[in-house]
Design a protein around this motif. Structure first.
Motif, PDB file in Angstrom:
ATOM      1  N   PRO A   1       0.814  -1.221   0.000  1.00 21.59           N
ATOM      2  CA  PRO A   1       0.000   0.000   0.000  1.00 21.59           C
ATOM      3  C   PRO A   1       0.848   1.272   0.000  1.00 21.59           C
ATOM      4  O   PRO A   1       0.491   2.256  -0.660  1.00 21.59           O
ATOM      5  CB  PRO A   1      -0.816  -0.126   1.291  1.00 21.59           C
ATOM      6  N   ARG A   2       1.952   1.243   0.703  1.00 23.21           N
ATOM      7  CA  ARG A   2       2.849   2.398   0.720  1.00 23.21           C
ATOM      8  C   ARG A   2       3.503   2.587  -0.645  1.00 23.21           C
ATOM      9  O   ARG A   2       3.628   3.723  -1.134  1.00 23.21           O
ATOM     10  CB  ARG A   2       3.916   2.215   1.811  1.00 23.21           C
ATOM     11  N   LEU A   3       3.906   1.520  -1.276  1.00 24.39           N
ATOM     12  CA  LEU A   3       4.528   1.620  -2.600  1.00 24.39           C
ATOM     13  C   LEU A   3       3.545   2.178  -3.622  1.00 24.39           C
ATOM     14  O   LEU A   3       3.908   3.025  -4.448  1.00 24.39           O
ATOM     15  CB  LEU A   3       5.029   0.242  -3.050  1.00 24.39           C
ATOM     16  N   ILE A   4       2.326   1.707  -3.571  1.00 18.17           N
ATOM     17  CA  ILE A   4       1.309   2.186  -4.510  1.00 18.17           C
ATOM     18  C   ILE A   4       1.072   3.683  -4.322  1.00 18.17           C
ATOM     19  O   ILE A   4       1.036   4.450  -5.295  1.00 18.17           O
ATOM     20  CB  ILE A   4      -0.003   1.398  -4.321  1.00 18.17           C
ATOM     21  N   GLU A   5       0.945   4.093  -3.083  1.00 18.13           N
ATOM     22  CA  GLU A   5       0.725   5.504  -2.792  1.00 18.13           C
ATOM     23  C   GLU A   5       1.902   6.364  -3.249  1.00 18.13           C
ATOM     24  O   GLU A   5       1.723   7.413  -3.873  1.00 18.13           O
ATOM     25  CB  GLU A   5       0.519   5.689  -1.284  1.00 18.13           C
ATOM     26  N   ALA A   6       3.116   5.895  -2.957  1.00 15.51           N
ATOM     27  CA  ALA A   6       4.306   6.661  -3.317  1.00 15.51           C
ATOM     28  C   ALA A   6       4.498   6.720  -4.829  1.00 15.51           C
ATOM     29  O   ALA A   6       4.869   7.772  -5.382  1.00 15.51           O
ATOM     30  CB  ALA A   6       5.538   6.044  -2.654  1.00 15.51           C
ATOM     31  N   PHE A   7       4.243   5.613  -5.520  1.00 17.85           N
ATOM     32  CA  PHE A   7       4.409   5.603  -6.977  1.00 17.85           C
ATOM     33  C   PHE A   7       3.373   6.506  -7.644  1.00 17.85           C
ATOM     34  O   PHE A   7       3.683   7.228  -8.598  1.00 17.85           O
ATOM     35  CB  PHE A   7       4.300   4.175  -7.511  1.00 17.85           C
ATOM     36  N   ALA A   8       2.152   6.478  -7.139  1.00 19.80           N
ATOM     37  CA  ALA A   8       1.103   7.348  -7.677  1.00 19.80           C
ATOM     38  C   ALA A   8       1.499   8.810  -7.513  1.00 19.80           C
ATOM     39  O   ALA A   8       1.326   9.630  -8.430  1.00 19.80           O
ATOM     40  CB  ALA A   8      -0.223   7.064  -6.990  1.00 19.80           C
ATOM     41  N   GLY A   9       2.023   9.161  -6.350  1.00 21.82           N
ATOM     42  CA  GLY A   9       2.440  10.539  -6.115  1.00 21.82           C
ATOM     43  C   GLY A   9       3.595  10.953  -7.003  1.00 21.82           C
ATOM     44  O   GLY A   9       3.625  12.082  -7.521  1.00 21.82           O
ATOM     45  N   LEU A  10       4.532  10.046  -7.191  1.00 20.83           N
ATOM     46  CA  LEU A  10       5.674  10.320  -8.059  1.00 20.83           C
ATOM     47  C   LEU A  10       5.219  10.546  -9.495  1.00 20.83           C
ATOM     48  O   LEU A  10       5.690  11.467 -10.178  1.00 20.83           O
ATOM     49  CB  LEU A  10       6.647   9.141  -7.983  1.00 20.83           C
ATOM     50  N   CYS A  11       4.300   9.721  -9.952  1.00 21.95           N
ATOM     51  CA  CYS A  11       3.780   9.869 -11.318  1.00 21.95           C
ATOM     52  C   CYS A  11       3.021  11.188 -11.474  1.00 21.95           C
ATOM     53  O   CYS A  11       3.107  11.839 -12.530  1.00 21.95           O
ATOM     54  CB  CYS A  11       2.867   8.697 -11.666  1.00 21.95           C
ATOM     55  N   ALA A  12       2.295  11.597 -10.440  1.00 19.89           N
ATOM     56  CA  ALA A  12       1.580  12.873 -10.498  1.00 19.89           C
ATOM     57  C   ALA A  12       2.559  14.033 -10.619  1.00 19.89           C
ATOM     58  O   ALA A  12       2.340  14.970 -11.400  1.00 19.89           O
ATOM     59  CB  ALA A  12       0.707  13.029  -9.252  1.00 19.89           C
ATOM     60  N   ASP A  13       3.651  13.969  -9.869  1.00 22.64           N
ATOM     61  CA  ASP A  13       4.681  15.010  -9.966  1.00 22.64           C
ATOM     62  C   ASP A  13       5.296  15.034 -11.362  1.00 22.64           C
ATOM     63  O   ASP A  13       5.511  16.096 -11.949  1.00 22.64           O
ATOM     64  CB  ASP A  13       5.776  14.766  -8.928  1.00 22.64           C
ATOM     65  N   ALA A  14       5.577  13.845 -11.906  1.00 27.21           N
ATOM     66  CA  ALA A  14       6.194  13.758 -13.226  1.00 27.21           C
ATOM     67  C   ALA A  14       5.251  14.276 -14.313  1.00 27.21           C
ATOM     68  O   ALA A  14       5.694  14.907 -15.276  1.00 27.21           O
ATOM     69  CB  ALA A  14       6.590  12.315 -13.525  1.00 27.21           C
ATOM     70  N   ALA A  15       3.965  14.019 -14.156  1.00 28.00           N
ATOM     71  CA  ALA A  15       2.987  14.477 -15.147  1.00 28.00           C
ATOM     72  C   ALA A  15       2.982  15.994 -15.246  1.00 28.00           C
ATOM     73  O   ALA A  15       2.800  16.561 -16.338  1.00 28.00           O
ATOM     74  CB  ALA A  15       1.592  13.963 -14.787  1.00 28.00           C
ATOM     75  N   GLU A  16       3.205  16.662 -14.126  1.00 27.28           N
ATOM     76  CA  GLU A  16       3.250  18.122 -14.140  1.00 27.28           C
ATOM     77  C   GLU A  16       4.443  18.647 -14.927  1.00 27.28           C
ATOM     78  O   GLU A  16       4.457  19.810 -15.341  1.00 27.28           O
ATOM     79  CB  GLU A  16       3.307  18.649 -12.706  1.00 27.28           C
ATOM     80  N   HIS A  17       5.437  17.786 -15.138  1.00 21.43           N
ATOM     81  CA  HIS A  17       6.624  18.167 -15.904  1.00 21.43           C
ATOM     82  C   HIS A  17       6.659  17.482 -17.273  1.00 21.43           C
ATOM     83  O   HIS A  17       7.672  17.521 -17.971  1.00 21.43           O
ATOM     84  CB  HIS A  17       7.886  17.820 -15.118  1.00 21.43           C
ATOM     85  N   GLY A  18       5.556  16.829 -17.629  1.00 17.10           N
ATOM     86  CA  GLY A  18       5.427  16.269 -18.969  1.00 17.10           C
ATOM     87  C   GLY A  18       6.215  15.023 -19.258  1.00 17.10           C
ATOM     88  O   GLY A  18       6.581  14.770 -20.412  1.00 17.10           O
TER      89      GLY A  18
END
Length: 281
Positions: free
Chosen positions: A126-143
């Protein structure tokens, strides 16, 4: 070689940098590396975080982007981000590196950011899923995309768990990077990799080597990989299966080799390109 096949010169293959030391940066100039890779035929190029920091001591991101564009590089890979799923001081340091890498990703038009772990840091899913989702959201903001590299040294080291993490995160810009070296060493059948839904395959790297070695897996991984066609792996079979599965992205050639680090830059790029291209018929 089919027109849709682009090859990417992964960082360690042509950099002559020393992995897991204070000299991970390349002794070759950034511009020289890009020009040499382009002359050899590469359309993609890789940068490691320590090398990025080293290059930025002399050049701006704008200058780096111009060099990449001038040489027809259309796929840029940035790596490596670890500890993004932890807490405390390690997470704080990871966040600082993440900021640097994502800033560069946006300025350089990076295709993806490679992330993972080298320390088998056991972490609840559950922690990995949450952290990966957050990382992907940050990356999406930078394209850019985020690719988790499945390897024996990571906090999760099975295809099943890797899929559970990326599927659970549900990020359109997140998935897995498959390095043939790790696939072979983990003894994951090619057909299982080929069954992964294409939307979760962020990138593929190929290379060659031996099935068994007299030294440790770590030593084997960082010093004794081989160029495609120079070892025991069925590289062509893996390539064929992944093409049939619908992979259309660039193909990285990642070879960490003590022997190759002693070679001249032009020889590195030429041999890396010709031996990899040969795997596609």
């Amino acid at each position: 070689m089919s027109k849709q096949i682009d090859l990417l010169a992964s960082y360690w293959t042509i950099s002559a940098g020393l992995p897991h030391t204070d000299k991970e940066y390349s002794p070759f100039d950034f511009k020289d590396r890009v020009e040499s890779a382009a002359r050899a035929g590469f359309k993609g190029f890789g940068l490691w975080h320590a090398d990025l920091d080293h290059v930025l001591q002399r050049r701006s991101l704008k200058e780096m982007k111009q060099i990449l564009d001038d040489n027809g590089i259309v796929h840029l890979e940035l790596e490596f981000l670890g500890d993004w799923f932890l807490d405390g001081e390690k997470k704080k340091q990871s966040d600082a590196r993440k900021k640097s890498l994502l800033t560069a990703s946006e300025a350089l038009g990076a295709r993806h950011l490679k992330v993972g772990d080298f320390f088998q840091t056991k972490t609840p899913m559950p922690r990995l899923i949450e952290a990966f989702a957050g990382l992907c959201a940050d990356a999406a903001e930078h394209g850019t995309r985020v690719g988790f590299e499945l390897m024996p040294f990571a906090m999760i080291d099975t295809l099943k768990d890797s899929l559970a993490m990326v599927e659970g995160a549900g990020a359109k810009n997140g998935g897995i990077i498959f390095d043939l070296w790790h696939i072979v060493k983990l003894k994951i059948p090619y057909e299982e990799v080929a069954r992964v839904p294409p939307q979760y395959v962020v990138g593929i790297e190929i290379n060659d080597g031996t099935f068994e070695a007299p030294w440790s897996l770590h030593e084997d991984t960082v010093n004794h990989r081989r160029l495609c066609g120079e070892g025991e792996f069925d590289v062509k079979g893996f390539v064929r299966r992944m093409l049939e599965a619908g992979y259309t992205g660039p193909w990285g050639i990642e070879v960490l080799s003590e022997e190759l680090r002693k070679k001249p830059l032009e020889e590195l790029t030429r041999r890396a390109f010709t031996t990899t291209k040969a795997q596609f018929g």
